[in-house]
Design an enzyme around this catalytic site. Structure first.
Site, PDB file in Angstrom:
ATOM      1  N   CYS A  76      34.395  41.426  41.945  1.00  0.00           N
ATOM      2  CA  CYS A  76      34.957  40.703  40.802  1.00  0.00           C
ATOM      3  C   CYS A  76      34.969  41.656  39.618  1.00  0.00           C
ATOM      4  CB  CYS A  76      34.065  39.488  40.515  1.00  0.00           C
ATOM      5  SG  CYS A  76      34.495  38.568  39.041  1.00  0.00           S
ATOM      6  N   CYS A 186      42.269  41.853  38.669  1.00  0.00           N
ATOM      7  CA  CYS A 186      41.437  40.694  39.020  1.00  0.00           C
ATOM      8  C   CYS A 186      41.574  40.562  40.525  1.00  0.00           C
ATOM      9  CB  CYS A 186      41.942  39.432  38.323  1.00  0.00           C
ATOM     10  SG  CYS A 186      41.246  37.894  38.982  1.00  0.00           S
TER      11      CYS A 186
HETATM   12  N1  DGL Z   1      38.242  37.522  40.624  1.00  0.00           N
HETATM   13  C1  DGL Z   1      37.639  37.789  39.388  1.00  0.00           C
HETATM   14  C2  DGL Z   1      37.993  39.124  38.782  1.00  0.00           C
HETATM   15  O1  DGL Z   1      38.225  40.058  39.512  1.00  0.00           O
HETATM   16  C3  DGL Z   1      37.404  36.668  38.423  1.00  0.00           C
HETATM   17  C4  DGL Z   1      38.481  35.699  38.176  1.00  0.00           C
HETATM   18  C5  DGL Z   1      37.966  34.514  37.438  1.00  0.00           C
HETATM   19  O2  DGL Z   1      37.097  33.826  37.970  1.00  0.00           O
HETATM   20  O3  DGL Z   1      38.403  34.280  36.294  1.00  0.00           O
HETATM   21  O4  DGL Z   1      37.985  39.288  37.593  1.00  0.00           O
END
Ligand code: DGL
Length: 259
Positions: A76, A186
């Site tokens: 993430c 993301c």
């Molecule tokens: N998948 C995550 C990222 O890479 C977070 C997305 C989220 O929960 O807002 O930032």
């Protein structure tokens, strides 16, 4: 107690997004056991404060450690920006691999054109991204676009419905035909690459941090003598803070998707 090469690697994200990274990890390291945790009950992280994301990330890593993880992958970008430094200082002996927007490969590619970075608001706001943009984006035109709500929408699945394309259009539609590269900053966004192409045009090239993160994990495990035996057939398990059979089925469906 020294870590056990036969133990597992804990991988986490706010929800389904990190499964895009998990796919790269399994491709790069098929002998490893991976346990994936999606914090879907608390998703999206991108709309929380830095402190909230850090606290949630620490709680997840503590549980992985209690279960005997030999390494952690923060799949993430948001949690990496908010929590990687404090996690590394809390657990200095544990390999903790984070992910960052793939600006480096995008800016180093020939003919990259204007580069559009799509990410959560927190990722684009925190120091890590500013340092990255300062290091790699200096001689390029980099446009950073926060996409609030997009990760949360992807969490709900049904990726073929038209509202998703319209949502993407509302963030980046004005750049159609004028950007050469898109950095998916993301981990949810690789699942909507086709929809982003529909909005921006077929010529854009995509960059995400999955493969780079997987190579980094391999090298950290190797240096610590923690790679699983080559005759071991790795296993992948899924868990979620939204602990329902439907949610786990959704995770498996995302894991089976072509990227
Ligand atoms: N998948 C995550 C990222 O890479 C977070 C997305 C989220 O929960 O807002 O930032």
């Amino acid at each position: 107690m020294s870590a056990d090469p036969n133990s597992f690697i804990g991988v986490f994200d706010s929800g389904v997004g990190g499964i895009s990274v998990l796919k790269s990890l399994v491709t790069e390291l098929p002998n490893e056991n991976f346990r994936y945790f999606g914090d879907s009950a608390n998703a999206p992280y991108g709309e929380k404060t830095e402190e909230e994301v850090a606290a949630l990330s620490h709680a997840i890593v503590e549980r992985f450690i209690a279960d005997g993880a030999k390494a952690i992958v923060i799949a993430c970008n948001t949690a990496t920006s908010a929590a990687a430094p404090s996690l590394r200082s809390a657990y200095p002996d544990l390999p903790i691999i984070g992910i960052e927007p793939a600006l480096k490969p995008a800016t180093e590619a020939p003919d990259h054109g204007r580069i559009l970075v799509m990410a959560t608001d927190i990722t684009l706001r925190l120091d890590k991204y500013h340092e990255l943009a300062e290091t790699y984006g200096r001689d390029c035109e980099v446009i950073s676009v926060p996409c609030p709500g997009l990760a949360g929408r992807i969490e709900h699945g049904h990726l073929d419905e038209s509202d998703l394309v319209e949502m993407i259009r509302s963030y980046v539609g004005s750049f159609a035909g004028t950007v050469g590269s898109v950095v998916l900053g993301c981990t949810h966004y690789p699942f909507v690459r086709r929809q982003i192409t529909e909005v921006l045009g077929p010529e854009v090239k995509f960059y995400d941090g999955g493969a780079g993160t997987a190579r980094q994990l391999r090298s950290r495990l190797d240096r610590k003598g923690l790679l699983a035996p080559v005759d071991h057939v790795g296993e992948v398990g899924f868990a979620s803070s939204k602990d329902t059979p439907e949610e786990i089925a959704l995770y498996r469906e995302f894991f089976a998707r072509e990227l």
